[in-house]
Structures are given as C-alpha cells and as structure tokens.
Design a protein around this motif. Structure first.
Motif, PDB file in Angstrom:
ATOM      1  N   VAL A  58       0.833  -1.616  -0.153  1.00  0.00           N
ATOM      2  CA  VAL A  58       0.056   0.356  -0.058  1.00  0.00           C
ATOM      3  C   VAL A  58       1.263   1.408  -0.501  1.00  0.00           C
ATOM      4  O   VAL A  58       1.529   1.232   1.102  1.00  0.00           O
ATOM      5  N   LEU A  59       0.625   1.992  -0.775  1.00  0.00           N
ATOM      6  CA  LEU A  59       1.446   3.602  -1.250  1.00  0.00           C
ATOM      7  C   LEU A  59       0.123   4.363  -0.497  1.00  0.00           C
ATOM      8  O   LEU A  59      -0.850   4.713  -1.556  1.00  0.00           O
ATOM      9  N   ILE A  60       0.677   5.538   0.675  1.00  0.00           N
ATOM     10  CA  ILE A  60      -0.122   6.543   1.210  1.00  0.00           C
ATOM     11  C   ILE A  60       0.640   7.943   0.894  1.00  0.00           C
ATOM     12  O   ILE A  60       1.738   7.566   1.577  1.00  0.00           O
ATOM     13  N   HIS A  80       0.941  27.095   5.983  1.00  0.00           N
ATOM     14  CA  HIS A  80       2.010  26.740   6.513  1.00  0.00           C
ATOM     15  C   HIS A  80       2.610  25.041   6.889  1.00  0.00           C
ATOM     16  O   HIS A  80       3.635  25.018   7.237  1.00  0.00           O
ATOM     17  N   ASP A  81       1.425  24.560   6.897  1.00  0.00           N
ATOM     18  CA  ASP A  81       1.500  23.261   7.633  1.00  0.00           C
ATOM     19  C   ASP A  81       0.164  22.661   6.207  1.00  0.00           C
ATOM     20  O   ASP A  81      -0.499  23.056   5.950  1.00  0.00           O
ATOM     21  N   ASN A  82       0.032  21.571   7.011  1.00  0.00           N
ATOM     22  CA  ASN A  82      -0.704  20.312   5.723  1.00  0.00           C
ATOM     23  C   ASN A  82      -0.726  19.601   6.941  1.00  0.00           C
ATOM     24  O   ASN A  82      -0.614  18.579   6.839  1.00  0.00           O
ATOM     25  N   VAL A  83      -2.601  18.903   6.763  1.00  0.00           N
ATOM     26  CA  VAL A  83      -2.938  18.083   7.537  1.00  0.00           C
ATOM     27  C   VAL A  83      -2.650  16.735   6.903  1.00  0.00           C
ATOM     28  O   VAL A  83      -2.089  15.865   7.840  1.00  0.00           O
ATOM     29  N   THR A  84      -2.693  16.571   5.807  1.00  0.00           N
ATOM     30  CA  THR A  84      -2.356  15.288   4.850  1.00  0.00           C
ATOM     31  C   THR A  84      -0.917  14.764   5.184  1.00  0.00           C
ATOM     32  O   THR A  84      -0.608  13.366   5.666  1.00  0.00           O
ATOM     33  N   ILE A  95      -2.101  -0.719  -4.122  1.00  0.00           N
ATOM     34  CA  ILE A  95      -3.397   0.183  -3.498  1.00  0.00           C
ATOM     35  C   ILE A  95      -2.031   0.936  -3.633  1.00  0.00           C
ATOM     36  O   ILE A  95      -1.566   1.379  -2.945  1.00  0.00           O
ATOM     37  N   VAL A  96      -3.190   2.693  -3.596  1.00  0.00           N
ATOM     38  CA  VAL A  96      -2.398   3.523  -3.704  1.00  0.00           C
ATOM     39  C   VAL A  96      -3.806   4.592  -3.626  1.00  0.00           C
ATOM     40  O   VAL A  96      -4.861   4.442  -3.879  1.00  0.00           O
ATOM     41  N   LEU A  97      -3.333   5.212  -2.397  1.00  0.00           N
ATOM     42  CA  LEU A  97      -4.494   5.783  -1.540  1.00  0.00           C
ATOM     43  C   LEU A  97      -3.582   7.657  -1.112  1.00  0.00           C
ATOM     44  O   LEU A  97      -2.921   8.027  -0.911  1.00  0.00           O
ATOM     45  N   GLY A  98      -4.347   8.562  -1.848  1.00  0.00           N
ATOM     46  CA  GLY A  98      -4.023   9.999  -2.365  1.00  0.00           C
ATOM     47  C   GLY A  98      -4.525  10.650  -0.946  1.00  0.00           C
ATOM     48  O   GLY A  98      -5.993  10.541  -0.642  1.00  0.00           O
ATOM     49  N   LEU A  99      -4.268  11.774  -0.629  1.00  0.00           N
ATOM     50  CA  LEU A  99      -4.988  12.489   0.564  1.00  0.00           C
ATOM     51  C   LEU A  99      -4.582  13.516   0.085  1.00  0.00           C
ATOM     52  O   LEU A  99      -3.043  14.145   0.270  1.00  0.00           O
ATOM     53  N   GLY A 100      -5.259  14.685   0.136  1.00  0.00           N
ATOM     54  CA  GLY A 100      -5.117  15.912   0.051  1.00  0.00           C
ATOM     55  C   GLY A 100      -6.090  17.121   1.157  1.00  0.00           C
ATOM     56  O   GLY A 100      -6.998  16.699   1.436  1.00  0.00           O
ATOM     57  N   GLN A 101      -5.085  17.955   1.462  1.00  0.00           N
ATOM     58  CA  GLN A 101      -6.498  18.945   2.010  1.00  0.00           C
ATOM     59  C   GLN A 101      -7.121  20.143   1.415  1.00  0.00           C
ATOM     60  O   GLN A 101      -6.557  20.065   0.145  1.00  0.00           O
ATOM     61  N   LEU A 160      -1.723  -1.666 -14.881  1.00  0.00           N
ATOM     62  CA  LEU A 160      -1.720  -1.867 -14.047  1.00  0.00           C
ATOM     63  C   LEU A 160      -2.354  -2.575 -13.424  1.00  0.00           C
ATOM     64  O   LEU A 160      -3.823  -1.954 -13.113  1.00  0.00           O
ATOM     65  N   PRO A 161      -2.623  -3.620 -12.314  1.00  0.00           N
ATOM     66  CA  PRO A 161      -3.459  -4.282 -11.346  1.00  0.00           C
ATOM     67  C   PRO A 161      -3.980  -3.190  -9.891  1.00  0.00           C
ATOM     68  O   PRO A 161      -3.097  -4.262  -9.485  1.00  0.00           O
ATOM     69  N   VAL A 162      -2.988  -2.320 -10.393  1.00  0.00           N
ATOM     70  CA  VAL A 162      -3.604  -1.195  -8.733  1.00  0.00           C
ATOM     71  C   VAL A 162      -4.509  -0.345  -8.498  1.00  0.00           C
ATOM     72  O   VAL A 162      -5.526  -0.295  -9.654  1.00  0.00           O
ATOM     73  N   LEU A 163      -5.266  -0.568  -7.762  1.00  0.00           N
ATOM     74  CA  LEU A 163      -5.942  -0.032  -7.247  1.00  0.00           C
ATOM     75  C   LEU A 163      -6.050   1.900  -6.543  1.00  0.00           C
ATOM     76  O   LEU A 163      -4.984   1.666  -5.600  1.00  0.00           O
ATOM     77  N   TYR A 164      -6.567   2.245  -6.914  1.00  0.00           N
ATOM     78  CA  TYR A 164      -6.445   3.566  -6.487  1.00  0.00           C
ATOM     79  C   TYR A 164      -7.862   4.716  -5.939  1.00  0.00           C
ATOM     80  O   TYR A 164      -8.560   4.408  -6.489  1.00  0.00           O
TER      81      TYR A 164
END
Length: 175
Positions: A3-5, A15-19, A57-63, A138-142
């Motif tokens: 898993v890539l997060i 000035h900061d990022n919750v993610t 699996i790739v899970l991206g998080l954005g603010q 690619l057999p990747v879930l995103y």
C-alpha cells in the motif's frame, strides 16, 4: 499487499498541511510506503512513486480548505491551473476528459462522495497516477480522500487504520 499512501506538504498561504501530519503519523509496517509530496505540477514525482514501490493499492490524501467531512473523490479531470485567474489547461493532451478511481474505502458516515477534485495539484496527482496505471494496465487500486484543513488528524488516523487493518479496501462496484 503493498500500500502506498501519500499526502502533501505546505502550499500557498498554508504553513502546514493536515495530510502531511496524517501520513507522517502512520505507523511503520511491512508493505506500507508513505510519501509526502511537494505541492507542484511534476509528473515524475507521482509516476516515479508508483514505478518504485509497485503498490497494489494507492491512497492519496489532499487538504481542502473548507468543509466538515472527508471527501472521497470518484474522478480526476484532465485539467490543471495554478490559480483561479488562469484558464485551465489539459494535464495530458488528447487524454480522456475524466479518469475514475476504483478504490472504495468503506467509510460510511465518515465521508461524502465527491465528483470534483478541483484543478490544482490534488486533481493533478490523481489524473497523472490514474493515467499511468491505465496506460500500463497495472492491477493497482487507486483512491483519493480530501481532508478538511481543520479536521482532526488523529481521527483520520483511526479511520485509516481501521480501513487498512480491517481490509476494507475493495474494488468499487464489487462485493
């Protein structure tokens, strides 16, 4: 299962990022890669991560700057711009107008579904990674989740741990 997060660092007036806090606080474990990307339109930082770590699996998080709920993004648009006074440009010339995510976290009441990830770097990262995954078959879930800037990072960590440890990942539309 690998898993890539990923999340993002500070940008613009923030000035900061919750993610960044969330990703940095995830405990180390086998098969979990964590990355905090710079907020920039740089395809290679996103495609390079998929190439290097070869995740399932790739899970991206954005603010996001406002809102009270997590937003599970369902699609990325082939558009980008640095500011709202610019006209959007395509991310991939001749690419599909939209690419759809295929990872659904069973977040129930914790999140809302969103069909618009905007046109800044979050959307850009989504489109670039989804395009890379699709072109290479690619057999990747995103999946991608927007987190409100003032959302409690500890609450997101609890939700993500439950989703990861509880094997709540599945392909959207399938049991």
């Amino acid at each position: 299962m690998r898993v890539l997060i990923y999340g993002f660092g500070p940008y613009r007036q923030f000035h900061d990022n919750v993610t960044e806090k969330i990703v940095s606080s995830l405990p180390k474990r086998r098969g979990l890669e964590k990355i905090v990307f710079a907020v920039r339109f740089h395809k290679s930082q996103f495609t390079g991560a998929v190439e290097k770590f070869r995740p399932d699996i790739v899970l991206g998080l954005g603010q996001c700057s406002r809102g009270r709920f997590l937003r599970m993004e369902t699609r990325a648009a082939n558009r980008r711009r640095n500011s709202t006074d610019q006209k959007p440009r395509p991310i991939v010339r001749g690419g599909p107008p939209k690419l759809f995510t295929n990872l659904n976290l069973n977040l129930a009441r914790q999140a809302r579904i969103s069909n618009d990830a905007g046109d800044y770097v979050c959307n850009y990262s989504m489109y670039v990674m989804l395009d890379y995954i699709k072109r290479r078959k690619l057999p990747v879930l995103y999946g991608f989740v927007h987190v409100p800037r003032r959302y409690d990072p500890k609450k997101v960590l609890r939700i993500l741990r439950w989703a990861i440890d509880g094997s709540e990942f599945h392909v959207q539309g399938l049991p």
